[in-house]
Design a protein around this motif. Structure first.
Motif, short mmCIF file in Angstrom:
data_model
loop_
_atom_site.label_atom_id
_atom_site.label_comp_id
_atom_site.label_asym_id
_atom_site.label_seq_id
_atom_site.Cartn_x
_atom_site.Cartn_y
_atom_site.Cartn_z
N PRO A 262 -3.87 4.13 3.47
CA PRO A 262 -2.69 3.39 2.98
C PRO A 262 -1.60 4.30 2.41
O PRO A 262 -0.41 3.98 2.52
CB PRO A 262 -3.28 2.50 1.88
CG PRO A 262 -4.72 2.37 2.20
CD PRO A 262 -5.10 3.68 2.79
N ARG A 263 -1.99 5.42 1.83
CA ARG A 263 -1.00 6.34 1.28
C ARG A 263 -0.21 7.04 2.37
O ARG A 263 0.97 7.34 2.20
CB ARG A 263 -1.70 7.35 0.35
CG ARG A 263 -2.06 6.75 -0.99
CD ARG A 263 -3.09 7.53 -1.77
NE ARG A 263 -3.21 6.98 -3.12
CZ ARG A 263 -3.84 5.85 -3.42
NH1 ARG A 263 -4.42 5.15 -2.45
NH2 ARG A 263 -3.89 5.40 -4.66
N ALA A 269 6.39 4.44 5.73
CA ALA A 269 7.27 3.28 5.54
C ALA A 269 8.46 3.62 4.64
O ALA A 269 9.58 3.13 4.85
CB ALA A 269 6.47 2.12 4.94
N ARG A 270 8.25 4.47 3.65
CA ARG A 270 9.34 4.85 2.75
C ARG A 270 10.39 5.70 3.46
O ARG A 270 11.53 5.78 3.00
CB ARG A 270 8.77 5.60 1.54
CG ARG A 270 8.06 4.66 0.59
CD ARG A 270 7.60 5.36 -0.66
NE ARG A 270 7.14 4.37 -1.63
CZ ARG A 270 6.67 4.69 -2.82
NH1 ARG A 270 6.59 5.95 -3.19
NH2 ARG A 270 6.27 3.74 -3.66
N PRO A 288 -0.62 1.48 -3.05
CA PRO A 288 -0.08 0.95 -1.78
C PRO A 288 -0.88 -0.25 -1.27
O PRO A 288 -1.54 -0.19 -0.24
CB PRO A 288 -0.24 2.15 -0.84
CG PRO A 288 -1.45 2.86 -1.35
CD PRO A 288 -1.46 2.66 -2.84
N ARG A 289 -0.78 -1.37 -1.98
CA ARG A 289 -1.63 -2.51 -1.65
C ARG A 289 -1.25 -3.18 -0.34
O ARG A 289 -2.12 -3.69 0.39
CB ARG A 289 -1.60 -3.52 -2.80
CG ARG A 289 -2.31 -2.99 -4.04
CD ARG A 289 -2.25 -3.94 -5.21
NE ARG A 289 -2.96 -3.39 -6.36
CZ ARG A 289 -2.93 -3.92 -7.58
NH1 ARG A 289 -2.21 -5.03 -7.79
NH2 ARG A 289 -3.61 -3.37 -8.56
N ASN A 290 0.04 -3.23 -0.03
CA ASN A 290 0.45 -3.82 1.26
C ASN A 290 -0.10 -2.99 2.42
O ASN A 290 -0.58 -3.53 3.42
CB ASN A 290 1.97 -3.90 1.33
CG ASN A 290 2.55 -4.84 0.30
OD1 ASN A 290 1.83 -5.62 -0.32
ND2 ASN A 290 3.85 -4.79 0.10
N ALA A 291 0.00 -1.67 2.29
CA ALA A 291 -0.53 -0.78 3.34
C ALA A 291 -2.05 -0.89 3.42
O ALA A 291 -2.63 -0.76 4.50
CB ALA A 291 -0.11 0.66 3.06
#
Length: 343
Positions: A262-263, A269-270, A288-291
């Motif tokens: 996720p990281r 994404a950023r 990064p909960r969405n990831a």
């Protein structure tokens, strides 16, 4: 499958790839400032966002699928213990493996949601269990095994799997060092700890794998190797330690992927290469909960395949492609950049 000669060849070829990649990562990491995103961040600042993004997405998918690989392996051993099967009312079919694998990933994702710090600290306990299991296995070989009565397993079995297939199934075993690099944003001094942690991890792994291969070739019989997934429990000094080691190795590797993948996606994404939704962070540590949700979906898809060998071969393709580009990135930096000064 491969005999001692083939096994050592597979281990050495895999480590040639992992050592060169580890050195490339360490070189680039000591030349540039490193933030969240690990290998993706390093490469995107070296090769630019398009190339870095392509490699980053490859590593993200490979890492997410590797979670499935470790948890299917865990499920196979978990269900290989008769008392557990009887208690749960399950068998050893693919459906049963999918159920146990799904339960395990839900637990690990929940752990990562609650606290990354706690998840990282739990790895120390797991490392201790793995070390004790290896000691138990080696002592068991020496005390229970009779090398003089065994035929040394030098050559492959008749009608064995092709060499490249066995290599593809083994290769994910040398990719764990990238999980540590993926945690770059959580490290106090990544320029120091990434090279040290990466090269120590690869070196200890190499010694452990070759040591186990030699011990098994001397003390194990081929029929057990081919037909009994839990034969190490029977030769070990104390079987519960081996169970703890196998569960620790598989669950800690899966947890490393759940924390690291996720990281990587968050950093991609950023940089607006992936939808910004996946770049959002939560809490003081920017979790990064969405990831993590997308990581879970990809890993769960792998678990639903339910076939360890199939997943391993897919994961190997992603990792080998990514590692090739990492080494290419180092070569291009070294050749083209006049201010490239890795320590």
């Amino acid at each position: 499958q491969s005999g001692l000669i083939g096994a050592i060849a597979i281990i050495l070829i895999a480590h040639v790839i992992s050592i060169t990649t580890g050195l490339s990562i360490s070189s680039i990491a000591t030349d540039k400032k490193i933030k969240v995103g690990g290998i993706y961040y390093i490469l995107s600042r070296s090769l630019g966002l398009p190339m870095g993004g392509a490699i980053g997405i490859t590593i993200f998918i490979g890492t997410s699928l590797s979670i499935a690989l470790y948890l299917v392996g865990f499920a196979e051993n978990f269900l290989g213990i008769e008392a557990i099967r009887t208690f749960l009312g399950l068998g050893t079919e693919a459906t049963d493996i999918r159920i146990v694998g799904t339960g395990a990933i839900l637990f690990l994702v929940l752990l990562a949601f609650i606290s990354t710090s706690f998840a990282i600290k739990s790895q120390y306990v797991i490392l201790g269990a793995i070390a004790l299991s290896l000691v138990s296995i080696l002592v068991g070989f020496v005390t229970h095994g009779d090398a003089s009565s065994q035929t040394l397993l030098m050559q492959p079995v008749r009608d064995s799997l092709p060499f490249e297939t066995v290599f593809a199934i083994f290769f994910p075993a040398v990719t764990g060092f990238t999980a540590g690099v993926a945690m770059s944003g959580d490290l106090t001094d990544p320029k120091k700890t990434i090279p040290k942690g990466t090269l120590w991890a690869i070196g200890v792994g190499l010694i452990t794998y070759i040591g186990l291969a030699i011990a098994i070739a001397f003390y194990a019989d081929r029929d057990s190797l081919l037909n009994d997934y839990n034969f190490l429990m029977k030769v070990a000094m104390w079987a519960p330690l081996v169970v703890a080691g196998i569960w620790g190795a598989t669950l800690s590797s899966a947890l490393g992927g759940i924390l690291g993948a996720p990281r990587i996606l968050q950093a991609i994404a950023r940089d607006r290469i992936f939808p910004r939704f996946f770049g959002k962070g939560y809490g003081e540590s920017n979790e990064p909960r969405n990831a993590l949700l997308l990581t879970f979906l990809i890993a769960e898809a792998g678990i639903l395949i339910g076939e360890l060998d199939v997943i391993a071969r897919v994961v190997s393709m992603f990792y080998i492609a990514a590692y090739g580009f990492i080494n290419l990135a180092y070569a291009l930096e070294n050749w083209a950049s006049t201010d490239f000064r890795p320590s």
